[in-house]
Scaffold this motif. Structure first.
Motif, PDB file in Angstrom:
ATOM      1  N   UNK A 189       0.818  -1.208   0.000  1.00  0.00           N
ATOM      2  CA  UNK A 189       0.000   0.000   0.000  1.00  0.00           C
ATOM      3  C   UNK A 189       0.855   1.262   0.000  1.00  0.00           C
ATOM      4  N   UNK A 190       2.109   1.155   0.440  1.00  0.00           N
ATOM      5  CA  UNK A 190       3.006   2.312   0.343  1.00  0.00           C
ATOM      6  C   UNK A 190       3.738   2.341  -0.986  1.00  0.00           C
ATOM      7  N   UNK A 191       3.489   1.352  -1.818  1.00  0.00           N
ATOM      8  CA  UNK A 191       4.108   1.324  -3.139  1.00  0.00           C
ATOM      9  C   UNK A 191       5.549   0.866  -3.136  1.00  0.00           C
ATOM     10  N   UNK A 192       6.001   0.252  -2.038  1.00  0.00           N
ATOM     11  CA  UNK A 192       7.383  -0.224  -1.985  1.00  0.00           C
ATOM     12  C   UNK A 192       7.554  -1.586  -2.641  1.00  0.00           C
ATOM     13  N   UNK A 193       6.443  -2.298  -2.773  1.00  0.00           N
ATOM     14  CA  UNK A 193       6.498  -3.634  -3.375  1.00  0.00           C
ATOM     15  C   UNK A 193       5.492  -3.638  -4.509  1.00  0.00           C
ATOM     16  N   UNK A 194       6.009  -3.835  -5.727  1.00  0.00           N
ATOM     17  CA  UNK A 194       5.102  -3.761  -6.879  1.00  0.00           C
ATOM     18  C   UNK A 194       4.852  -5.165  -7.427  1.00  0.00           C
ATOM     19  N   UNK A 195       3.749  -5.301  -8.129  1.00  0.00           N
ATOM     20  CA  UNK A 195       3.443  -6.559  -8.791  1.00  0.00           C
ATOM     21  C   UNK A 195       2.922  -7.624  -7.861  1.00  0.00           C
ATOM     22  N   UNK A 196       2.405  -7.245  -6.686  1.00  0.00           N
ATOM     23  CA  UNK A 196       1.835  -8.231  -5.776  1.00  0.00           C
ATOM     24  C   UNK A 196       0.500  -8.721  -6.339  1.00  0.00           C
ATOM     25  N   UNK A 197       0.199 -10.015  -6.198  1.00  0.00           N
ATOM     26  CA  UNK A 197      -1.076 -10.511  -6.688  1.00  0.00           C
ATOM     27  C   UNK A 197      -2.245  -9.974  -5.856  1.00  0.00           C
ATOM     28  N   UNK A 198      -3.411 -10.036  -6.426  1.00  0.00           N
ATOM     29  CA  UNK A 198      -4.665  -9.576  -5.782  1.00  0.00           C
ATOM     30  C   UNK A 198      -4.513  -8.147  -5.246  1.00  0.00           C
TER      31      UNK A 198
END
Lengths: 276, 299
Positions: free
Chosen positions: B119-128
């Motif tokens: 939600x902070x945009x630090x991890x991209x491409x997470x499923x769902x």
């Protein structure tokens, strides 16, 4: 039918044959030497003595599953009045603190009522150690697991009595079915009382859910190093848990009053109401 | 009480430290999650910091627990029956229930941590992707805070439900004391992390400080009550090194001084105070666990 031991301390002579038989049958290591060579004096010196009567092993441990206590009772004038001997071991409690505490199921009760540590399952978490109200079970640094008397699990499941009872030369340690042993114990209690030991008592009928290894004492249990009130720690679990839950609820309530009230005054949240 | 009851020989740097680190992690988590659940979006920044603190800290605890075992590679017997491989639970053993609670808390704190990152945009491409920052976050928070209270408190119950004289004599208060301490040290960990995190939106400090004062008051009352109810069995906590750790460390540095600071110098929030005080609270929390775990093992 639970099997157990009746230890009649009134006829124990303190010979320690039971300690030796226990070590031999169970293959337990010998005690550290009581003498060592003094490097300066070049002669053997005595070390490792307890200084407590003829006691040589102090307490039950991972390698001492049986321990003969020597109790010297002096009167006011320091004239020896009584010298008691009491062969102590795991009591195979009806409500066993160690078994209750075990988080892995390593400590089990067999069909004969004896409580045994499964050495291949024990992880050495050590929680059973303070959970035994009698100070029986102990950790072995060698195996990393806990050990205690098994009531000679291998022998009693093959029709033999325990090694200690077999070796006892006075019949002080008697192996058998608990119900029969109790009958015998009651008879012995009546007998010693008739001889003038008014304080004589059977230790183990009520303690910790009933002990499968129980004792005839001539004086109070504390004289023999046994707790007067042997309570099973887990019986205090409901109240201890309830108080912890109350603590959690109190902290939760603190969070509720702190965080919710601030929100009501929050200009983004309840700001509209405040200006009214 | 029977002084001949054997001591477990738990090492302070494993068991007491596990009690402490687990408490800080659980405390930080339930503060963050309760603030968000009770107070809403305004506390989003607080709960973010809390989740960033809680998960890495709880990762430290399994090694501490496992290294104290006599047979460390068998640690999995705590969760699975050694013979059948099926899940094993002994409801009479706080250690057994606690192992499951730790697993559940670890899972929830991981999910909250992951939710933060996405939600902070630090991890991209997470499923769902649509499930992040939404209702699942609240489910983790609710389940995780209950599990967190358990992780914080069961360690005290572990001590009380034994036959060692000091631990019997302090029964049934240590669980509640450890929960109050977890709340206090958890708040300190969040404050410390906030002091280091740059560009964090301002947290409503007043509410956090108020919560902190209430739980420290509760902790102080319980810390005194624990020794009062123990009577003569509290002797190891009344003289010697554990008395110093308990009264000097846990009570004076960890509770009284921060409380005095909060009341006396609250408007003048010097930069030193925002970092020094949380450090003192954390040191006090560690000394509280060390004192109670080790003093119970004095023979």
């Amino acid at each position: 039918m639970p099997k157990g031991l009746f230890v009649d301390t009134s006829i124990c002579t303190g010979c320690k044959a039971c300690q030796v038989a226990c070590k031999e049958w169970n293959g337990l290591p010998y005690e550290p030497s009581h003498f060592r060579l003094d490097p300066v004096e070049k002669r053997p010196v005595a070390v490792n003595f307890t200084g407590n009567s003829y006691d040589n092993t102090k307490a039950l441990s991972a390698t001492d599953w049986r321990h003969v206590r020597f109790i010297e009772r002096f009167d006011e004038s320091r004239t020896l009045t009584r010298w008691y001997f009491s062969s102590d071991s795991c009591k195979h409690c009806g409500d066993a603190g160690c078994l209750n505490a075990c988080p892995t199921g390593a400590i089990v009760r067999t069909d004969l009522g004896n409580v045994v540590v499964r050495q291949d399952v024990c992880i050495g978490c050590k929680y059973c150690i303070p959970s035994c109200p009698f100070g029986v079970i102990a950790l072995s640094e060698t195996t990393g697991t806990v050990h205690k008397c098994t009531l000679c699990d291998d022998r009693i499941h093959n029709g033999l009595g325990t090694a200690c009872a077999k070796a006892c030369p006075t019949g002080s340690i008697r192996f058998g079915e608990v119900a029969g042993l109790k009958e015998h114990a009651n008879g012995r209690l009546a007998r010693v009382k008739s001889l003038g030991y008014a304080e004589a008592n059977i230790y183990g009928y009520a303690e910790a859910g009933g002990l499968n290894v129980f004792y005839l004492f001539l004086e109070r249990p504390s004289v023999y190093g046994q707790p007067e009130k042997a309570e099973v720690p887990q019986r205090r679990l409901p109240v201890a848990s309830a108080v912890a839950v109350a603590g959690a609820l109190a902290v939760g309530a603190a969070a509720l009053v702190s965080f919710r009230e601030r929100t009501a005054r929050n200009p983004e949240g309840g700001g509209g109401e405040e200006t009214r | 009480m029977n002084p001949e009851v054997h001591v477990p020989g738990w090492e302070w740097y494993y068991v007491a430290m596990y009690f402490f680190v687990g408490g800080v992690s659980a405390g930080a988590y339930f503060i963050g999650s309760l603030a968000e659940l009770f107070g809403g979006e305004r506390y989003r920044s607080l709960s973010r910091t809390a989740y960033y603190v809680a998960f890495p800290l709880i990762l430290l605890t399994p090694p501490l627990l496992i290294l104290d075992l006599g047979r460390p590679v068998r640690f999995w017997h705590l969760l699975l029956d050694a013979n059948s491989g099926l899940p094993y639970l002994n409801v009479q053993s706080p250690l057994s229930v606690g192992s499951w609670a730790l697993l559940l808390f670890g899972a929830m704190s991981f999910l909250s941590f992951l939710d933060n990152l996405v939600s902070e945009g630090r991890l991209k491409g997470a499923p769902w992707a649509h499930l992040y920052s939404g209702w699942p976050r609240k489910v983790y928070a609710a389940v995780g805070s209950v599990a967190g209270f358990f992780v914080a408190g069961y360690t005290g119950v572990v001590l009380n439900v034994t036959a060692r004289p000091l631990w019997v004599a302090t029964d049934p208060l240590v669980g509640a004391l450890f929960i109050a301490s977890a709340a206090s040290t958890g708040a300190a960990a969040i404050a410390l992390a906030d002091a280091w995190r740059r560009g964090v939106p301002e947290v409503p400090r007043a509410a956090v400080d108020r919560f902190d004062r209430i739980v420290k008051g509760l902790e102080l009352v319980l810390a005194i009550a624990v020794v009062a109810v123990a009577g003569k069995y509290a002797a190891p906590l009344l003289s010697g090194v554990y008395a110093l750790a308990y009264w000097g460390g846990a009570v004076a540095l960890g509770i009284v001084l921060p409380l005095a600071w909060a009341w006396g110098a609250a408007p003048v929030r010097a930069a030193a105070g925002t970092r020094l005080i949380p450090v003192l609270v954390l040191v006090g929390g560690a000394l509280l666990r060390i004192a109670l775990v080790q003093a119970g093992q004095v023979q």
